[in-house]
Write a protein that holds these residues in place. Structure first.
Motif, PDB file in Angstrom:
ATOM      1  N   VAL A 207      72.068  25.759  65.966  1.00 19.39           N
ATOM      2  CA  VAL A 207      72.588  26.166  64.665  1.00 19.39           C
ATOM      3  C   VAL A 207      74.034  26.608  64.860  1.00 19.39           C
ATOM      4  O   VAL A 207      74.314  27.501  65.653  1.00 19.39           O
ATOM      5  CB  VAL A 207      71.763  27.327  64.074  1.00 19.39           C
ATOM      6  CG1 VAL A 207      72.379  27.817  62.768  1.00 19.39           C
ATOM      7  CG2 VAL A 207      70.316  26.897  63.861  1.00 19.39           C
TER       8      VAL A 207
ATOM      9  N   ILE B 191      72.492  22.168  61.486  1.00 18.73           N
ATOM     10  CA  ILE B 191      71.203  22.561  62.047  1.00 18.73           C
ATOM     11  C   ILE B 191      70.633  21.362  62.779  1.00 18.73           C
ATOM     12  O   ILE B 191      70.380  20.313  62.164  1.00 18.73           O
ATOM     13  CB  ILE B 191      70.233  23.033  60.947  1.00 18.73           C
ATOM     14  CG1 ILE B 191      70.832  24.216  60.168  1.00 18.73           C
ATOM     15  CG2 ILE B 191      68.883  23.426  61.553  1.00 18.73           C
ATOM     16  CD1 ILE B 191      70.031  24.614  58.944  1.00 18.73           C
TER      17      ILE B 191
ATOM     18  N   VAL C 110      68.306  31.709  59.057  1.00 20.23           N
ATOM     19  CA  VAL C 110      68.702  30.332  58.767  1.00 20.23           C
ATOM     20  C   VAL C 110      67.593  29.638  57.983  1.00 20.23           C
ATOM     21  O   VAL C 110      66.467  29.544  58.466  1.00 20.23           O
ATOM     22  CB  VAL C 110      68.971  29.523  60.063  1.00 20.23           C
ATOM     23  CG1 VAL C 110      69.511  28.145  59.706  1.00 20.23           C
ATOM     24  CG2 VAL C 110      69.932  30.250  60.975  1.00 20.23           C
TER      25      VAL C 110
ATOM     26  N   ILE D 282      72.799  30.334  55.731  1.00 18.92           N
ATOM     27  CA  ILE D 282      72.786  31.158  56.943  1.00 18.92           C
ATOM     28  C   ILE D 282      73.236  32.581  56.641  1.00 18.92           C
ATOM     29  O   ILE D 282      74.108  32.800  55.803  1.00 18.92           O
ATOM     30  CB  ILE D 282      73.697  30.527  58.030  1.00 18.92           C
ATOM     31  CG1 ILE D 282      73.534  31.266  59.365  1.00 18.92           C
ATOM     32  CG2 ILE D 282      75.149  30.465  57.589  1.00 18.92           C
ATOM     33  CD1 ILE D 282      74.110  30.490  60.544  1.00 18.92           C
TER      34      ILE D 282
END
Length: 231
Positions: free
Chosen positions: A201, A32, A133, A108
């Motif tokens: 991401v 991330i 997420v 996720i």
């Protein structure tokens, strides 16, 4: 037909005896904004028929957002860990990990639609319908030594989030034996990601399903497509 198609067709159409088992690894990664987030397992939840013995074939995996109905199946694939997982704190005396019971999930969720073409699942054209997420700053979310449950982190997706460059590629997908009620097994190989409010991401999964859940067709709300992903 390729091996992937054979496995998927057997799993989705019959949801019973899989074809030759795929060779899944133990890879599950998530970054991330360039920072690695710890994942403990890969799991999945499929939208099933009312008997929970086979995937539910829906009229339109895009929920009317693509302008053309796309029949197919819906599955949620998760790379996750927990708010009170083994990596959060050292175990106390008599414990094998800091907390024996799992609490809030972090990681996720990929909401995936798999089209059906000429009666067969079309894995090559699987669609990313939505994403969830939870960011805990790469495992560095602050907590005090006396906290019983680690802070869960921040959900990046919300109704105002700007989503760009969403992508998904699934090369292998095998379901556990749904007719027998298997709650683990099968597995997935995929790469997916998106840029959410400027944060990139990215996830890569090559793993069996540690946990496999089924959802009744009346529980389709969490699987709904998001217009930011469907074009």
């Amino acid at each position: 037909m390729k091996k992937t198609a054979l496995i998927l067709a057997a799993a989705f159409a019959a949801a019973a005896l899989p074809a030759s088992a795929a060779d899944f690894g133990s890879k599950q990664t998530l970054t991330i904004d360039g920072k690695a987030a710890y994942l403990a397992e890969t799991s999945a939840r499929i939208l099933a028929n009312k008997e929970l013995k086979a995937p539910e074939l829906v009229d339109d995996i895009t929920d009317g957002l693509s302008g053309t109905k796309v029949p197919g199946y819906k599955i949620m694939i998760m790379g996750r860990t927990y708010s009170a997982a083994a990596e959060t704190k050292p175990p106390k005396e008599g414990q094998s990990q800091w907390r024996e019971k799992a609490y809030v999930h972090r990681g996720i969720k990929l909401f995936v639609g798999i089209p059906v073409a000429k009666g067969k699942p079309d894995l090559a054209h699987a669609r990313l319908l939505n994403i969830g997420v939870v960011d805990d700053n790469g495992g560095d979310a602050p907590h005090t030594p006396d906290e019983k449950i680690r802070p869960v982190g921040k959900q990046l997706m919300n109704e105002n989030a700007v989503v760009e460059k969403a992508h998904l590629h699934i090369s292998e997908l095998e379901l556990p034996n749904m007719k027998k009620g298997e709650a683990s097994g099968g597995g997935v190989k995929l790469k997916a990601g998106a840029v959410i409010d400027g944060k990139a991401v990215e996830t890569e999964l090559d793993s069996t399903f540690t946990r496999f859940y089924t959802a009744k067709p009346t529980s389709s709300e969490p699987f709904k497509a998001d217009k930011r992903f469907v074009k």
